[in-house]
Design an enzyme around this catalytic site. Structure first.
Site, PDB file in Angstrom:
ATOM      1  N   GLY B  13       0.816  -1.218   0.000  1.00 62.05           N
ATOM      2  CA  GLY B  13       0.000   0.000   0.000  1.00 62.05           C
ATOM      3  C   GLY B  13       0.842   1.257   0.000  1.00 62.05           C
ATOM      4  N   ASN B 114       5.550  -5.718   5.429  1.00 63.78           N
ATOM      5  CA  ASN B 114       5.874  -7.113   5.751  1.00 63.78           C
ATOM      6  C   ASN B 114       5.912  -8.012   4.520  1.00 63.78           C
ATOM      7  OD1 ASN B 114       3.470  -5.882   6.874  1.00 63.78           O
ATOM      8  ND2 ASN B 114       3.983  -6.931   8.788  1.00 63.78           N
ATOM      9  N   THR B 142       5.412   1.524   5.741  1.00 63.91           N
ATOM     10  CA  THR B 142       4.011   1.169   5.920  1.00 63.91           C
ATOM     11  C   THR B 142       3.362   2.141   6.893  1.00 63.91           C
ATOM     12  OG1 THR B 142       2.429  -0.397   6.859  1.00 63.91           O
ATOM     13  CG2 THR B 142       4.672  -0.629   7.625  1.00 63.91           C
ATOM     14  N   ASP B 144       1.011   1.337   8.590  1.00 60.60           N
ATOM     15  CA  ASP B 144       0.504   0.505   9.683  1.00 60.60           C
ATOM     16  C   ASP B 144       1.437   0.435  10.882  1.00 60.60           C
ATOM     17  OD1 ASP B 144      -1.841  -0.145   8.359  1.00 60.60           O
ATOM     18  OD2 ASP B 144      -0.889  -1.796   7.280  1.00 60.60           O
ATOM     19  N   ARG B 190      -5.459  -3.477  10.161  1.00 56.00           N
ATOM     20  CA  ARG B 190      -6.089  -4.795  10.150  1.00 56.00           C
ATOM     21  C   ARG B 190      -5.900  -5.527  11.465  1.00 56.00           C
ATOM     22  NH1 ARG B 190      -4.247  -4.714   4.796  1.00 56.00           N
ATOM     23  NH2 ARG B 190      -5.915  -5.160   3.326  1.00 56.00           N
ATOM     24  N   GLU B 245     -10.243  -0.506  11.760  1.00 59.84           N
ATOM     25  CA  GLU B 245     -11.055  -1.356  10.875  1.00 59.84           C
ATOM     26  C   GLU B 245     -11.011  -2.813  11.335  1.00 59.84           C
ATOM     27  OE1 GLU B 245      -9.377  -1.450   6.862  1.00 59.84           O
ATOM     28  OE2 GLU B 245      -7.354  -1.609   7.645  1.00 59.84           O
ATOM     29  N   LEU B 300      -7.726   8.413   2.196  1.00 58.93           N
ATOM     30  CA  LEU B 300      -7.287   9.783   2.484  1.00 58.93           C
ATOM     31  C   LEU B 300      -6.179   9.824   3.515  1.00 58.93           C
ATOM     32  CD1 LEU B 300     -10.802  11.504   2.670  1.00 58.93           C
ATOM     33  CD2 LEU B 300      -9.493  10.803   0.681  1.00 58.93           C
ATOM     34  N   GLN B 301      -6.204   8.893   4.470  1.00 63.34           N
ATOM     35  CA  GLN B 301      -5.232   8.914   5.565  1.00 63.34           C
ATOM     36  C   GLN B 301      -3.811   8.574   5.123  1.00 63.34           C
ATOM     37  OE1 GLN B 301      -6.421   5.575   8.408  1.00 63.34           O
ATOM     38  NE2 GLN B 301      -7.753   5.208   6.654  1.00 63.34           N
ATOM     39  N   ARG B 302      -3.660   8.031   3.934  1.00 67.66           N
ATOM     40  CA  ARG B 302      -2.301   7.683   3.514  1.00 67.66           C
ATOM     41  C   ARG B 302      -1.839   8.499   2.312  1.00 67.66           C
ATOM     42  NH1 ARG B 302      -3.648   1.660   1.052  1.00 67.66           N
ATOM     43  NH2 ARG B 302      -4.266   2.361  -1.006  1.00 67.66           N
TER      44      ARG B 302
END
Lengths: 408, 408
Positions: B13, B114, B142, B144, B190, B245, B300-302
């Site tokens: 992503g 990852n 990432t 994340d 996730r 999420e 939008l957040q990324r």
């Protein structure tokens, strides 16, 4: 000359620049030698009726704090959606005018959209009928850009800039994988498609999205939509579709109502949500194997300080200043309007128009600014909207985030 | 000394700063006297296998264009989610290594999370087994923040800054009316709740939201949730709730799966959407009369260039530069990691760690950074995350929008 106090309120949905108009009102009032105090109503006339007012000159005695107001999104004073009864029902009006006298109010300014102009119009009609000296003026504000009588509304340019920039970002992000994908973005706009139409500004030589734009002004057909998307996917792997929340079918039924969930607010407006979700389902059912997602901009499109338009901020301040100068000049029962000068160079003149001619009306996108197939806007619309998003803002940050001023 | 070419790709992503790492790789390579050409794979190894590569030194011969790369969000080279088979299945590896030879590749850098580290690890293990001279290094990326072995990941700070700022904006906007309201915001994540946890930075003396934070690390109970919201509404009219999420119940079942719609991508990851919508329904059913809406930050957040963190951009560039220096020094089979120095002053050291220890693992928020009731983070977490969102970016605009560079 006897000095008087001015009362200002904010009403309806927030915008990124509604506080710039408040700034303009405060600055111009404090600079004037006929105005004594600038009172702010908290949460519009609803709060005022409960006696909730604040002395803005006192609150903003620190000029630095007042400057921060210009980069603070949402309504600093708080807002309301309170509908006044007809002026024959005098009780509430008597109460208000008594309060006006109590606070020495000589002028009342209401920053808002169509519903707020309805309020300003009623108060001013009541004042006329009962021989009150108080002047009432409307200061336009709405991201929806649907007020009649004005070239555009403060708030629209900033929302348009947010939408255009964010659609471009989404298009670039969604195109990162080499797969066929459809991204459906739902944009505010109950009846008029001005905000959704502004998404066309996202395009440039490299970004071809939004490939499709659906507005409330054009009847929506599900089958035609799926076939439009199929066609778009033949041209581009990465298709971004922009839809107004208020798209409706040829029987004027809202698409989002197909899901049977629309609620109603106190003005009788339907709370819309879900059109994009339904369109996402239509794509997944109609075009199997294509990655599809839907995104709703929701509150984000009206509350971004970092993507506010410099020009919009400046104009929002000017309508506030012009309103103060107008009431000082003896004007009442009017709304400040913006007129765009003819010619290539962008220039705005501020004028007054009868507020009663503005409240409760809605300006749609004219049909000649929508392409024949109903899925795009014309170059004339682009020429109209592009100047409104120009100009960047030098935002003050602290702790890594934009710095704002708060009422409490 | 014989010069060799370097091959760089982006995978997984996108983030707001993944191109800063690419910038670092290009700059450091062009400045080196042992590297000849910097090749970029389009759409990661998937595109490379189709022979889609570009000469980045040539493309960015204009330094001005190269500078723009730093403010361009999403993966400039395009990305993929391509999982390599075990290295015993040699066919695809033979094909790749032949292509490496063909292009004179001496080092391979993969910017990703990852899954991308899994790719870098496999290629490097294959190289070792077959005595290839090519060096393989992973460059972390990432939003994340779930890579093990590194203090944090480039991309996280910018997403955290977007989330914190936007939650603050949402809180101010949602508080504009004097009514009880609940706004539920769904944030990416996730398995690990790092992004959602960063929403706590939205708070200050005036903004008390988010009042509640739900992370995948803590089992989610619907009844407890509704009672948490009821309690919060006793303290504040305007309650903003942030949820990952990936929140799941005590049986590890995803909440968003309650709606029966989760899909699966090619890595077997579930495509998550809809937790906030389900929570919205729970509030509307459980707390009648309260205005409730849900918002998904989605892409939008990324992808926000204007709210990228200055520090994150700088670090993203540095990991790219460090990776190039490391392969030049003969390193392989490693990922660049960031180590935070002890003490009050924020300082990062760049080090290398075995990439095989990093791929396919996920770092969760440690339990001691989550409050006992499971609905908030501790001050220690705030101390960890606050430095990552610091620093603003001077973005170049044109036509009212941030200016980007495009591959085609």
């Amino acid at each position: 000359m006897q000095k008087y106090n001015i009362l200002v309120g904010q009403s309806g949905g927030p915008t990124a620049v509604i506080n710039c108009s408040l700034y303009g009102v405060i600055k111009e009032s404090l600079d004037s030698d006929v105005i004594d105090k600038v009172y702010g109503m908290k949460n519009g006339i609803e709060g005022f009726l409960r006696g909730e007012i604040m002395d803005l000159g006192e609150f903003f005695s620190d000029p630095d704090k007042l400057e921060l107001l210009k980069q603070t999104p949402s309504a600093f004073l708080g807002s309301c959606r309170y509908k006044l009864p007809p002026i024959d029902e005098t009780e509430i009006y008597e109460e208000m005018f008594e309060k006006f006298e109590e606070y020495g109010i000589g002028a009342f300014l209401y920053i808002g959209g169509n519903d707020s102009m309805d309020t300003a119009g009623k108060l001013s009609a009541y004042a006329k009928r009962h021989g009150s000296h108080i002047r009432f003026l409307g200061v336009p504000k709405t991201i929806d850009n649907d007020l009649v009588g004005t070239d555009h509304t403060p708030g629209y340019g900033s929302a348009a800039k947010y939408i255009a920039s964010t659609i471009r970002d989404i298009s670039i992000d969604a195109g990162t994988y080499d797969i066929k994908s459809v991204t459906i973005v739902e944009i505010m706009g109950r009846h008029a498609g001005w905000l959704c139409a502004a998404s066309a500004l996202a395009r440039n030589k490299h970004v071809h999205n939004p490939m499709l734009i659906y507005l409330p002004e054009t009847p929506f057909h599900f089958e035609r939509f799926v076939s439009d998307v199929k066609e778009a996917l033949k041209k581009e792997n990465n298709v971004v579709v922009c839809v107004s929340e208020g798209i409706r079918d040829s029987e004027h039924r809202l698409i989002c109502e197909y899901s049977g969930k629309a609620e109603v607010d106190s003005f009788g407006h339907k709370k819309l949500t879900g059109a994009a979700k339904l369109l996402e389902e239509a794509v997944m059912n109609g075009i199997p194997g294509v990655k599809c997602r839907s995104i709703e901009f929701s509150l984000l499109q009206r509350s971004s300080s970092v993507l506010a338009s410099g020009r919009d901020k400046e104009e929002a301040e000017q309508v506030g200043r012009f309103a103060v100068r107008s009431v000082i000049a003896g004007e009442s029962h009017q709304m400040v309007c913006m007129e765009r000068a003819e010619g290539d160079e962008y220039k705005i003149d501020y004028v007054l128009k009868d507020v009663a001619e503005i409240g409760n009306k809605e300006k749609m996108i004219p049909s000649w600014w929508i392409t024949k197939n109903g899925t795009d806007v014309t170059d004339e619309f682009i020429d109209y909207v592009r100047p409104l998003i120009e100009g960047e803002c030098d935002i003050r940050f602290s702790d890594g985030m934009p710095e704002y001023v708060y009422r409490d």
